[in-house]
Scaffold this motif. Structure first.
Motif, PDB file in Angstrom:
ATOM      1  N   TRP A  41      55.785  -0.096  11.284  1.00 19.71           N
ATOM      2  CA  TRP A  41      56.755   0.317  10.267  1.00 19.71           C
ATOM      3  C   TRP A  41      57.305  -0.913   9.530  1.00 19.71           C
ATOM      4  O   TRP A  41      57.673  -0.841   8.364  1.00 19.71           O
ATOM      5  N   THR A  64      62.313  -4.207   7.719  1.00 20.81           N
ATOM      6  CA  THR A  64      61.582  -3.065   7.155  1.00 20.81           C
ATOM      7  C   THR A  64      61.872  -2.882   5.670  1.00 20.81           C
ATOM      8  O   THR A  64      61.436  -1.909   5.063  1.00 20.81           O
ATOM      9  N   ILE A  88      57.579   3.166   4.517  1.00 23.60           N
ATOM     10  CA  ILE A  88      58.670   4.077   4.129  1.00 23.60           C
ATOM     11  C   ILE A  88      58.174   5.043   3.044  1.00 23.60           C
ATOM     12  O   ILE A  88      58.401   6.256   3.110  1.00 23.60           O
ATOM     13  N   ASP A 128      57.366   9.007   3.197  1.00 25.90           N
ATOM     14  CA  ASP A 128      58.090   9.907   2.304  1.00 25.90           C
ATOM     15  C   ASP A 128      57.123  10.873   1.607  1.00 25.90           C
ATOM     16  O   ASP A 128      57.367  12.088   1.551  1.00 25.90           O
ATOM     17  N   ILE A 153      64.291   3.446  11.384  1.00 26.70           N
ATOM     18  CA  ILE A 153      63.301   4.239  10.645  1.00 26.70           C
ATOM     19  C   ILE A 153      63.993   5.413   9.938  1.00 26.70           C
ATOM     20  O   ILE A 153      63.761   5.676   8.762  1.00 26.70           O
ATOM     21  N   ASP A 209      66.033   4.135   7.031  1.00 27.74           N
ATOM     22  CA  ASP A 209      65.184   3.768   5.883  1.00 27.74           C
ATOM     23  C   ASP A 209      64.827   5.013   5.064  1.00 27.74           C
ATOM     24  O   ASP A 209      64.838   4.984   3.835  1.00 27.74           O
ATOM     25  N   LEU A 210      64.518   6.101   5.762  1.00 29.80           N
ATOM     26  CA  LEU A 210      64.141   7.332   5.046  1.00 29.80           C
ATOM     27  C   LEU A 210      65.352   7.984   4.393  1.00 29.80           C
ATOM     28  O   LEU A 210      65.291   8.453   3.251  1.00 29.80           O
ATOM     29  N   ASN A 235      64.716  14.770   7.845  1.00 29.62           N
ATOM     30  CA  ASN A 235      64.016  13.539   8.247  1.00 29.62           C
ATOM     31  C   ASN A 235      63.906  13.469   9.766  1.00 29.62           C
ATOM     32  O   ASN A 235      62.881  13.068  10.310  1.00 29.62           O
TER      33      ASN A 235
END
Ligand code: NAD
Ligand code: UGA
Length: 463
Positions: free
Chosen positions: A337, A346, A352, A356, A377, A380-381, A392
């Protein structure tokens, strides 16, 4: 002028490692790194240096050696400014998300805050060093703030951009290709430049320390990043053509890289470059060019970003197409990642954006990264604001074991080139997956022939 006290504002990916190396190499200089972020400073002061907030090979050992001796991490910004002769500004300069230049220009609010704070606190002459990457002529603005709001003391502004790459920060800092220092060509400017040269000369040979004027130095940093990113977009553009024509981009890169004028480095085709700087710095360059009316220059560099976005999209499209045009409720495992190996960073990672896209197609994503946490993670999303936090969470699950992450997957996508991925028992992974088992190697690090002989349907970049 002999430097004995340095302060660095910003304990991030640049401030932390850079100052740790200065402290290690210059035991006679007291180096204090300050940050507004209390948690970050607390983490830098963690008694176990394996828990410092930035993962970089070799960094925790350097921090263990120098911390408490002549390297200090603190939230007492004003005290550190007051005591230091030299103040490095290493704060973040992200792309503006509002107002004029939104989405392109560098947001200089953190830089301005630093300048105002320095002006307020300084009661003796100081050298202020721009370590952050800044638009050309920012030093002018900093100088104006310092001179007009300060206590009548003299400031010299130097530009000393940082060229380290994450994952190799320590070796880059210990053995830099060059150190660049820009300053005023006045006698006072030269004194300041020489003082900083002397700091680096403790471990860098003088022929690698370049001095120049401030504007050239500022612009050289943006130019270096633009050229580096351009090479990646160039080889990635060829990777798409390779896929159509039966050529192999790795072979093409090898062949052109042997031309000494081109050179072999930075020619690795990939799912797209990430990291906090390439995109931001090129957008900033484009903005600067546009603001001078240089539209052809702006368009030329913008194409590097357009190509990079295309490459990320192309990768997720390929996954969907290859999996019979639907990934809905299929498990797709991401190996990696982080935006590159050997870092826990990241920011702007291709992973990412690929995730998505695939979540938009209702895929179920499993992620394994040796250094990135599940919380990171998710955040980030969530930062993309494409869908709700709950969605998510439901769509992306993190594992701390790659074999578990790959179990029952329809496809694996390699997003980061972590070395450990090349050492896996791929037969075992294949046996645990849905068939046909697909593998999309976004970094071209795995052995295609070996994987195909196991039974994988293998897709690399540009072959
Ligand atoms: P970062 O976000 O990791 O760190 C910046 C730190 O500055 C943060 O911890 C933040 O809390 C702190 N900060 C912001 N304003 C502050 C203030 N007024 N007072 C005290 N602390 C403050 O950013 P980074 O990756 O270290 O990048 C810093 C700069 O260096 C950027 O301009 C970047 O373009 C440049 N750069 C980064 C790299 C890299 O590899 N990350 C390499 C070369 C240059
Ligand atoms: C980059 C520059 O290399 C540094 O010199 C610069 O100081 C830094 O930006 C910065 O200003 O922040 P960094 O982003 O940390 O460093 O890492 P790189 O090694 O440059 O990699 C950037 C991205 O390009 C990664 O996603 C990497 O995987 C990708 N990449 C790199 C490729 O896809 N192909 C390559 O051949 C090389």
């Amino acid at each position: 002028m002999k430097i004995t006290k340095i302060c660095c504002i910003g304990a991030g990916y640049v401030g932390g490692p850079t100052m740790a190396v200065i402290a290690q190499k210059c035991p006679h200089i007291q180096v204090t790194v300050v940050d507004l972020n209390e948690q970050r400073i607390k983490d830098w002061n963690d008694p176990d240096t394996n828990n410092i907030p930035i993962y970089e090979p070799g960094l925790s050992e350097i921090v263990a050696e120098a911390r408490g001796r002549n390297l200090f991490f603190s939230t007492e910004v004003e005290k550190a400014i007051d005591e230091a002769q030299v103040i490095f500004i290493s704060v973040n300069t992200p792309t503006k998300t509002y107002g004029k230049g939104k989405g392109m220009a560098a947001d200089l609010k953190y830089i301005e805050l630093c300048a105002r704070q320095i002006a307020k606190v300084a009661k003796q002459n100081k050298i202020v060093v721009e370590k952050s990457t800044l638009p050309v002529r920012t030093a002018e603005a900093i100088k104006s703030i310092l001179d007009n709001t300060g206590n009548g003391v003299q400031f010299q502004i130097l530009s000393n951009p940082e060229f380290l790459a994450e994952g190799t920060a320590v070796t880059d800092l210990l053995n830099p290709d060059r150190i660049l220092i820009g300053g005023d060509t006045t006698p006072e400017g030269e004194v300041a430049i020489n003082a900083l040269v002397d700091v680096y000369a403790n471990w860098v040979s003088k022929d690698k320390i370049l001095t120049t004027n401030v504007w050239s130095s500022e612009l050289s940093k943006l130019t270096a990043n633009a050229f580096l990113a351009q090479r990646i977009s160039s080889i990635n553009a060829m990777s798409e053509l390779c896929e159509k024509t039966g050529a192999d981009v790795n072979e093409v890169a090898r062949a052109i890289g042997m031309d000494s004028r081109i050179g072999p480095k930075f020619l690795k085709a990939s799912v797209g470059f990430g990291g906090s700087c390439f995109q931001k710095d090129i957008l900033n360059l484009v903005y600067i060019a546009k603001s001078y009316g240089l539209n052809e220059v702006a368009d030329y560099w913008e194409q590097v970003i357009i190509m990079n976005d295309h490459q990320k999209k192309r990768f997720s499209n390929k996954i969907v197409q290859t999996l019979y045009n639907t990934v809905a409720d299929k498990k797709i495992t991401f190996l990696g990642w982080a935006f590159k190996k050997d870092t826990n960073d990241t920011r702007e990672s291709a992973a990412i954006y690929v995730a998505d896209d695939l979540i938009n197609e209702q895929a179920s994503i499993a992620v394994y990264d040796p250094k990135v946490s599940g919380n990171k993670i998710q955040s980030d999303l969530n930062y993309l604001e494409t869908r709700s936090v709950e969605e998510n969470k439901a769509r992306v699950v993190t594992f701390d074991n790659a074999y578990e992450a790959c179990k029952d997957a329809h496809a694996i996508a390699v997003l980061t080139e972590w070395d450990e991925f090349t050492t896996y028992d791929w037969q075992r992974i294949y046996d645990s997956m849905h068939k046909p088992a697909f593998l999309f190697d976004g970094r071209n690090i795995l052995n295609a022939k070996e994987l195909e002989s196991i039974g994988f349907i293998y897709n690399g970049i540009g072959s």
